[in-house]
Design a protein around this motif. Sequence first.
Motif, PDB file in Angstrom:
ATOM      1  N   ARG A 162      -1.583   4.736 -11.679  1.00 12.15           N
ATOM      2  CA  ARG A 162      -2.250   3.674 -10.930  1.00 12.15           C
ATOM      3  C   ARG A 162      -3.741   3.692 -11.237  1.00 12.15           C
ATOM      4  O   ARG A 162      -4.308   4.728 -11.603  1.00 12.15           O
ATOM      5  CB  ARG A 162      -2.026   3.831  -9.423  1.00 12.15           C
ATOM      6  CG  ARG A 162      -2.692   5.069  -8.840  1.00 12.15           C
ATOM      7  CD  ARG A 162      -2.585   5.138  -7.328  1.00 12.15           C
ATOM      8  NE  ARG A 162      -3.315   6.287  -6.803  1.00 12.15           N
ATOM      9  CZ  ARG A 162      -3.534   6.510  -5.518  1.00 12.15           C
ATOM     10  NH1 ARG A 162      -3.079   5.670  -4.610  1.00 12.15           N
ATOM     11  NH2 ARG A 162      -4.219   7.574  -5.121  1.00 12.15           N
ATOM     12  N   ASN A 212      -6.862   8.019  -0.100  1.00 11.16           N
ATOM     13  CA  ASN A 212      -5.799   7.052   0.186  1.00 11.16           C
ATOM     14  C   ASN A 212      -5.933   6.432   1.574  1.00 11.16           C
ATOM     15  O   ASN A 212      -5.621   5.257   1.784  1.00 11.16           O
ATOM     16  CB  ASN A 212      -4.424   7.719   0.058  1.00 11.16           C
ATOM     17  CG  ASN A 212      -3.908   7.718  -1.379  1.00 11.16           C
ATOM     18  OD1 ASN A 212      -4.474   7.070  -2.256  1.00 11.16           O
ATOM     19  ND2 ASN A 212      -2.839   8.459  -1.610  1.00 11.16           N
ATOM     20  N   HIS A 213      -6.399   7.223   2.538  1.00 14.69           N
ATOM     21  CA  HIS A 213      -6.474   6.733   3.918  1.00 14.69           C
ATOM     22  C   HIS A 213      -7.528   5.639   4.095  1.00 14.69           C
ATOM     23  O   HIS A 213      -7.516   4.928   5.098  1.00 14.69           O
ATOM     24  CB  HIS A 213      -6.782   7.895   4.876  1.00 14.69           C
ATOM     25  CG  HIS A 213      -8.155   8.474   4.682  1.00 14.69           C
ATOM     26  ND1 HIS A 213      -8.474   9.323   3.646  1.00 14.69           N
ATOM     27  CD2 HIS A 213      -9.302   8.312   5.398  1.00 14.69           C
ATOM     28  CE1 HIS A 213      -9.744   9.669   3.738  1.00 14.69           C
ATOM     29  NE2 HIS A 213     -10.267   9.068   4.792  1.00 14.69           N
ATOM     30  N   THR A 269       0.174   4.209  -2.619  1.00  9.80           N
ATOM     31  CA  THR A 269      -0.281   5.538  -2.179  1.00  9.80           C
ATOM     32  C   THR A 269       0.782   6.627  -2.337  1.00  9.80           C
ATOM     33  O   THR A 269       0.606   7.735  -1.830  1.00  9.80           O
ATOM     34  CB  THR A 269      -0.743   5.490  -0.710  1.00  9.80           C
ATOM     35  OG1 THR A 269       0.306   4.964   0.119  1.00  9.80           O
ATOM     36  CG2 THR A 269      -1.986   4.624  -0.561  1.00  9.80           C
ATOM     37  N   PRO A 303      -0.859  10.809  -4.754  1.00  8.31           N
ATOM     38  CA  PRO A 303      -1.811  11.314  -3.764  1.00  8.31           C
ATOM     39  C   PRO A 303      -3.257  11.278  -4.233  1.00  8.31           C
ATOM     40  O   PRO A 303      -3.555  11.392  -5.422  1.00  8.31           O
ATOM     41  CB  PRO A 303      -1.357  12.775  -3.570  1.00  8.31           C
ATOM     42  CG  PRO A 303      -0.733  13.144  -4.882  1.00  8.31           C
ATOM     43  CD  PRO A 303      -0.074  11.890  -5.388  1.00  8.31           C
ATOM     44  N   TYR A 304      -4.150  11.116  -3.263  1.00 11.50           N
ATOM     45  CA  TYR A 304      -5.597  11.230  -3.455  1.00 11.50           C
ATOM     46  C   TYR A 304      -6.222  11.297  -2.073  1.00 11.50           C
ATOM     47  O   TYR A 304      -5.751  10.623  -1.138  1.00 11.50           O
ATOM     48  CB  TYR A 304      -6.141  10.043  -4.252  1.00 11.50           C
ATOM     49  CG  TYR A 304      -7.623  10.091  -4.577  1.00 11.50           C
ATOM     50  CD1 TYR A 304      -8.327  11.291  -4.645  1.00 11.50           C
ATOM     51  CD2 TYR A 304      -8.330   8.916  -4.845  1.00 11.50           C
ATOM     52  CE1 TYR A 304      -9.673  11.325  -4.957  1.00 11.50           C
ATOM     53  CE2 TYR A 304      -9.670   8.935  -5.172  1.00 11.50           C
ATOM     54  CZ  TYR A 304     -10.342  10.141  -5.211  1.00 11.50           C
ATOM     55  OH  TYR A 304     -11.684  10.168  -5.525  1.00 11.50           O
ATOM     56  N   ASP A 349      -4.845   7.694 -11.291  1.00 13.47           N
ATOM     57  CA  ASP A 349      -3.929   8.798 -11.006  1.00 13.47           C
ATOM     58  C   ASP A 349      -2.689   8.690 -11.870  1.00 13.47           C
ATOM     59  O   ASP A 349      -2.224   7.582 -12.203  1.00 13.47           O
ATOM     60  CB  ASP A 349      -3.544   8.798  -9.529  1.00 13.47           C
ATOM     61  CG  ASP A 349      -4.721   9.195  -8.646  1.00 13.47           C
ATOM     62  OD1 ASP A 349      -5.197  10.324  -8.793  1.00 13.47           O
ATOM     63  OD2 ASP A 349      -5.152   8.368  -7.828  1.00 13.47           O
ATOM     64  N   LEU A 352       0.824  -1.212   0.000  1.00 16.45           N
ATOM     65  CA  LEU A 352       0.000   0.000   0.000  1.00 16.45           C
ATOM     66  C   LEU A 352       0.856   1.259   0.000  1.00 16.45           C
ATOM     67  O   LEU A 352       0.479   2.273  -0.592  1.00 16.45           O
ATOM     68  CB  LEU A 352      -0.941   0.009   1.211  1.00 16.45           C
ATOM     69  CG  LEU A 352      -2.336  -0.581   0.988  1.00 16.45           C
ATOM     70  CD1 LEU A 352      -3.166  -0.450   2.252  1.00 16.45           C
ATOM     71  CD2 LEU A 352      -3.043   0.068  -0.190  1.00 16.45           C
ATOM     72  N   ASP A 353       2.010   1.212   0.686  1.00 11.86           N
ATOM     73  CA  ASP A 353       2.886   2.392   0.677  1.00 11.86           C
ATOM     74  C   ASP A 353       3.323   2.734  -0.744  1.00 11.86           C
ATOM     75  O   ASP A 353       3.428   3.915  -1.098  1.00 11.86           O
ATOM     76  CB  ASP A 353       4.113   2.152   1.560  1.00 11.86           C
ATOM     77  CG  ASP A 353       3.790   2.210   3.034  1.00 11.86           C
ATOM     78  OD1 ASP A 353       2.694   2.708   3.371  1.00 11.86           O
ATOM     79  OD2 ASP A 353       4.614   1.772   3.849  1.00 11.86           O
ATOM     80  N   VAL A 367     -10.289   4.959  -8.778  1.00 12.14           N
ATOM     81  CA  VAL A 367      -8.932   5.487  -8.641  1.00 12.14           C
ATOM     82  C   VAL A 367      -8.268   5.435 -10.006  1.00 12.14           C
ATOM     83  O   VAL A 367      -8.186   4.380 -10.637  1.00 12.14           O
ATOM     84  CB  VAL A 367      -8.095   4.684  -7.618  1.00 12.14           C
ATOM     85  CG1 VAL A 367      -6.660   5.216  -7.583  1.00 12.14           C
ATOM     86  CG2 VAL A 367      -8.723   4.748  -6.230  1.00 12.14           C
ATOM     87  N   LEU A 416      -7.968   3.086   1.930  1.00 10.37           N
ATOM     88  CA  LEU A 416      -7.646   1.885   1.153  1.00 10.37           C
ATOM     89  C   LEU A 416      -7.344   0.676   2.025  1.00 10.37           C
ATOM     90  O   LEU A 416      -7.741  -0.447   1.702  1.00 10.37           O
ATOM     91  CB  LEU A 416      -6.471   2.171   0.212  1.00 10.37           C
ATOM     92  CG  LEU A 416      -6.702   3.273  -0.829  1.00 10.37           C
ATOM     93  CD1 LEU A 416      -5.455   3.461  -1.686  1.00 10.37           C
ATOM     94  CD2 LEU A 416      -7.913   2.967  -1.697  1.00 10.37           C
TER      95      LEU A 416
END
Length: 321
Positions: free
Chosen positions: A59, A30-31, A23, A26-27, A78, A19-20, A76, A33
Amino acid sequence: MSVEQHDLTMRPIAGRDELDLFTRLPYGLNHELDDDLVAGRRRPEWMWVALRGDRPVARVAWWGRAGDDTPFLLDVLDLDDSGDRVDLGVRLLERAMADVVPAGTRPPEYVRMIPPDWRADTAARRDVEDRMAVLERAGARLFVERLRFDWHPGTAIPEPTGRLRFRPVRDTEEILDLMTRVLDGTLDAHGRDDLTRMSPREAAVRHYEDELAHYRAPRDWWRVATLPDGEPVGFVTPARNDYNPIIGYIAVLPAHRGNGHIDDLLAEGTRILATQGVPRIRAATDLGNTPMANAFRRLGYVDFERSINMTWPDQPTNQPT
């Protein structure tokens, strides 16, 4: 499943431990997911990255309901600041769709949250338009732009006017009947589109099964508004989705439109949620649905965000292999 093209690698993430990596682009969502992965609303195989070396340059990710085998939304998409970022986005989206979207089916709708002033902000406008360009080159078309609203505790709620009576919805059949009736003359883009392909009753059932049936809140919060003699005027479904308290569905029956009843309905739905001690209430309506947008604003809802919805034609998209 990983594909390498020259200096570009396209693949799904391996799991939560990546996940790091995912993410780094940015979006504001993200928190969410990690919780989505734990709850089964996302799967690693639905979350793809395009990498140059170890650097994500694009992504895509889909969202679905817990337990479903196929995703419900593409939400999503990006791109980094590369000069060829639109081309990269197209390559990644088409490659990921070939694996994620079952062959011969219509790809899920694309829904993206964007700033409310995105047209006036140069950077935001470029981001929105580049993402839309990626979707368009992959066969999607703009369906509707929507306004998203926030209500916060402490905002005044008008006292009941006494013009209407409110009672709980009796059963599923009653709400389906009301949902069918309000489609006559609807300003909602999804409802109008459904009516080009199915009967009002079928459209109501589809909306109910896709949305209302999945609310995470007691159905006795839902209210039917009536005249003093019991004649239904409209309904409102205050609820919770997977993330927020919401005004899920609100509508006035055709014979009673234009009399200001939407304000009474919205106040009642807001009052029900406010008594639950919620931190906020979310709501949304189409950009073109001016009467509903104005009703939200009159009650102190603030349009804090917009969304872009794009869809594919009814016929299945030819997907690359």
